[in-house]
Write an enzyme that holds these catalytic residues in place. Sequence first.
Site, PDB file in Angstrom:
ATOM      1  N   ARG A 222     -37.042  79.956 -49.100  1.00 24.61           N
ATOM      2  CA  ARG A 222     -38.241  79.304 -48.565  1.00 24.61           C
ATOM      3  C   ARG A 222     -39.050  78.747 -49.730  1.00 24.61           C
ATOM      4  O   ARG A 222     -39.114  79.363 -50.809  1.00 24.61           O
ATOM      5  CB  ARG A 222     -39.095  80.317 -47.802  1.00 24.61           C
ATOM      6  N   HIS A 270     -34.476  70.372 -46.324  1.00 28.11           N
ATOM      7  CA  HIS A 270     -34.380  71.583 -45.487  1.00 28.11           C
ATOM      8  C   HIS A 270     -33.328  71.415 -44.372  1.00 28.11           C
ATOM      9  O   HIS A 270     -33.620  71.595 -43.188  1.00 28.11           O
ATOM     10  CB  HIS A 270     -35.749  71.925 -44.880  1.00 28.11           C
TER      11      HIS A 270
HETATM   12  C1  GLV Z   1     -34.290  77.370 -41.226  1.00 30.46           C
HETATM   13  O1  GLV Z   1     -34.761  77.424 -42.299  1.00 30.46           O
HETATM   14  C2  GLV Z   1     -34.266  78.459 -40.278  1.00 30.46           C
HETATM   15  O2  GLV Z   1     -35.086  79.388 -40.378  1.00 30.46           O
HETATM   16  O3  GLV Z   1     -33.383  78.428 -39.404  1.00 30.46           O
END
Ligand code: GLV
Length: 307
Positions: A222, A270
């Site tokens: 993260r 992401h």
């Molecule tokens: C992505 O980062 C998730 O939490 O699936």
Amino acid sequence: MAFLFNSDAARGAIFRKAFACELPDLEFYHCSENFDPEKVRYLLTWSAPDDLSRFCNLELLFSIGAGVDQFKPETIPGHVKLVRMVEDGIVRMMQEYVVLGVLTLHREMVAYREQQSRGVWQALATSQATDRRIGFLGLGMLAQAAIDRLKPFRFSLATWSRSKKVVEGVACFHGDDQLGDFLRGTDILVCLLPLTEQTSGILNARLFSLLPAGARLLHVGRGPQLDQGALIEALDSGHLAAAMLDVTDPEPLPESHPLWSHPKVIITPHIASVTQPHSAAQAVIENIRLHRAGQNPIGLVDRALGY
Ligand code: GLV
């Protein structure tokens, strides 16, 4: 008794179909429909709705993602079980991305991309996989699955986790006392930690200084775990050779942020792993069945640990 799908309509339609086949006794609602909140026993969402207290009979709160750091635990009543998304699609995509990232960093693709931008045709020295030490920060289900995919390349593999774990063919370190030894033996660091108070800011100048010169970072945890300024300093000083980041803080970074154009950095938006609706619907259905049979769902979050 009802299930509420609080996310996009396209994925909701896939869930609705699966639920109609597999759990026909359960009413299914998309958040855009009218429903009685008192009927909702199961809620699938990215983050908790502000009016969570309306759902006074809620039993299971499913995250639509693998992470649960977006929830504010104090707003979720203690008896409600919080469940991470554990499904084959997320696992397969993370395996692909970690293999892609490790090979990208191992085979100098970041440096070759920079050379290409200058029209330079120049072979760079590279290590054999058997001489390259890959270290995973975090040893949850996703890291274990990624490690399985990396084994055939014959990298040297190590992990570091909060508590003691054992994985065959992998050097497993744990706890604060062993973090330094783990880092000193890591050439490519893969961060797959959940975001908690303990892991926020963990990828910092001190941690980078414990990695050997020329180490690389693959960050799929993260954004707030990484001190981005410290990363830039470590790259600019030459201590770190390259980084591949799938997460940043904030997401996206502001247009002018130096990481965007840093020659030693690859950024992806992401996308390492994304919940796949068909397999996720089956995983959620299976968890509702387990819960109804009096068992804990797969991916149940330990509220004290935060993952
Ligand atoms: C992505 O980062 C998730 O939490 O699936």
